[in-house]
Write a protein that holds these residues in place. Structure first.
Motif, PDB file in Angstrom:
ATOM      1  N   TRP A  76      47.216   7.612  19.509  1.00 19.43           N
ATOM      2  CA  TRP A  76      46.882   9.117  20.245  1.00 19.43           C
ATOM      3  C   TRP A  76      45.655   9.399  19.886  1.00 19.43           C
ATOM      4  N   TYR A  99      45.327  15.145  25.659  1.00 18.63           N
ATOM      5  CA  TYR A  99      45.699  14.194  24.462  1.00 18.63           C
ATOM      6  C   TYR A  99      45.599  12.889  25.686  1.00 18.63           C
ATOM      7  N   VAL A 125      53.261  15.437  13.569  1.00 20.35           N
ATOM      8  CA  VAL A 125      53.082  14.743  14.647  1.00 20.35           C
ATOM      9  C   VAL A 125      54.103  13.316  14.436  1.00 20.35           C
ATOM     10  N   THR A 126      54.645  13.051  15.502  1.00 17.03           N
ATOM     11  CA  THR A 126      55.380  11.888  15.541  1.00 17.03           C
ATOM     12  C   THR A 126      55.085  10.981  16.725  1.00 17.03           C
ATOM     13  N   VAL A 127      54.960   9.807  16.528  1.00  8.11           N
ATOM     14  CA  VAL A 127      54.717   8.821  17.796  1.00  8.11           C
ATOM     15  C   VAL A 127      55.823   7.933  17.801  1.00  8.11           C
ATOM     16  N   SER A 186      55.122   7.963  23.202  1.00  6.62           N
ATOM     17  CA  SER A 186      55.127   9.396  23.462  1.00  6.62           C
ATOM     18  C   SER A 186      54.795  10.045  22.197  1.00  6.62           C
ATOM     19  N   LEU A 187      54.440  11.259  22.144  1.00  9.06           N
ATOM     20  CA  LEU A 187      53.527  12.081  21.211  1.00  9.06           C
ATOM     21  C   LEU A 187      54.444  13.305  20.972  1.00  9.06           C
ATOM     22  N   GLN A 188      55.067  13.358  19.748  1.00  8.56           N
ATOM     23  CA  GLN A 188      55.792  14.761  19.530  1.00  8.56           C
ATOM     24  C   GLN A 188      54.929  15.633  18.455  1.00  8.56           C
ATOM     25  N   CYS A 235      46.591   8.561  25.339  1.00  6.65           N
ATOM     26  CA  CYS A 235      46.919   7.456  24.511  1.00  6.65           C
ATOM     27  C   CYS A 235      46.017   6.259  24.772  1.00  6.65           C
TER      28      CYS A 235
END
Lengths: 111, 116
Positions: free
Chosen positions: A35, A88, A62-64, A74-76, A90
Motif C-alpha cells: 500500500w 492511496y 495501519v493494518t493490511v 484492504s488497508l485499515q 495498492c
C-alpha cells in the motif's frame, strides 16, 4: 504542484474514525502486495506491505488484510488524522520485479 | 542522503522534440524503476534495472522510449519524437537488493512532462 487523482473514488471519514480502503488485484500469481500513499505533488510513499503467505499484517495505526480467495486487499487506518488525507494505491507484484498499481482511492479526512 | 531525486521537475516541449529525464537513486540502491503516471491513475511500470542491467521492460515502452543506467548509479529516460499522449508524470524509484526482493521502493518527486 501535481494534482493526483482528480476523478478517483473518494472516501470521506471523520477525523478520529477508522478508515477502510479496499483494492481488488488482478493476478492470482502475485506474491507480494504494497500500500502506498501519494500526496499532491509528491511520489508515492510506502505505507505497509504483505506477502502472499500471510493474511494480515499490522503497522503503526495501519493494518493490511489479504484475501487471496477473492483477490482482495484492504488497508485499515485507525484514528484517521488530517495528515492521512491523500490518494492511496495498492500494488501487486506478479512474481517478478514488475509492480502493478491499482487505480487508487482518495481519502478525505473531515475535521 | 536526501532520497531519490529527479531532474527536471517540469518539462514542457513541443510535439516531435526529444526529451531526457534524469534520476539519481538513493546511494547504494541496486534496483531502479521507472514508472509513468497520468492524472487519475496509478503509476504504470515502464522498466527495471538491477545495477546497470535492464532486466525488465514493459510493452508500454515503445521504440521511442529508451532508458539507461550506464554505471549502475543514475539513470536516464529518453523519449524521442514526443507525442501529446506522452504527457504524464514520470516517476523513478529505487530499492536495495540486500535482504531480498521485498525491499521498499523509494519514489522520487517525478518529472512532469507536458507535450504541446
Amino acid at each position: 504542484g501535481e494534482s493526483v487523482g482528480l476523478h478517483l473514488p473518494t472516501l470521506s471519514v471523520q477525523e478520529g474514525d477508522n478508515s477502510i480502503i479496499n483494492c481488488a488485484y488482478s493476478n492470482s500469481a502475485s506474491d507480494y502486495f504494497i500500500w502506498y500513499k501519494q500526496e499532491s505533488g509528491k511520489g508515492p510513499q510506502f505505507i505497509i506491505d504483505i506477502r502472499s503467505n500471510m493474511d494480515k499484517r499490522q503497522g503503526q495505526r495501519v493494518t493490511v488484510l489479504l484475501n487471496k480467495t477473492v483477490k482482495h486487499l484492504s488497508l485499515q487506518i485507525a484514528a484517521t488524522q488530517p495528515g492521512d488525507s491523500a490518494v492511496y494505491f495498492c500494488a501487486e507484484r506478479p512474481g517478478t520485479y514488475k509492480y502493478i498499481f491499482g487505480t487508487g482511492t482518495r481519502l478525505k479526512v473531515l475535521a | 542522503d536526501t532520497g531519490v531525486s529527479q531532474d527536471p521537475r517540469h518539462k514542457i516541449t513541443k510535439r516531435g522534440q526529444n526529451v531526457t529525464f534524469r534520476c539519481d537513486p538513493i546511494s547504494e540502491h541496486n534496483r531502479l524503476y521507472w514508472y509513468r503516471q497520468t492524472l487519475g491513475q496509478g503509476p504504470e511500470f515502464l522498466t527495471y534495472f538491477q545495477n546497470e542491467a535492464q532486466l525488465e521492460k514493459s510493452r508500454l515502452l515503445s521504440d521511442r522510449f529508451s532508458a539507461e543506467r550506464p554505471k549502475g548509479s543514475f539513470s536516464t529516460l529518453e523519449i524521442q519524437r514526443t507525442e501529446q499522449g506522452d504527457s504524464a508524470m514520470y516517476l523513478c524509484a529505487s530499492s536495495s537488493v540486500a535482504g531480498g526482493p521485498d525491499n521498499e521502493q523509494f519514489f522520487g518527486p517525478g518529472t512532469r512532462l507536458t507535450v504541446l
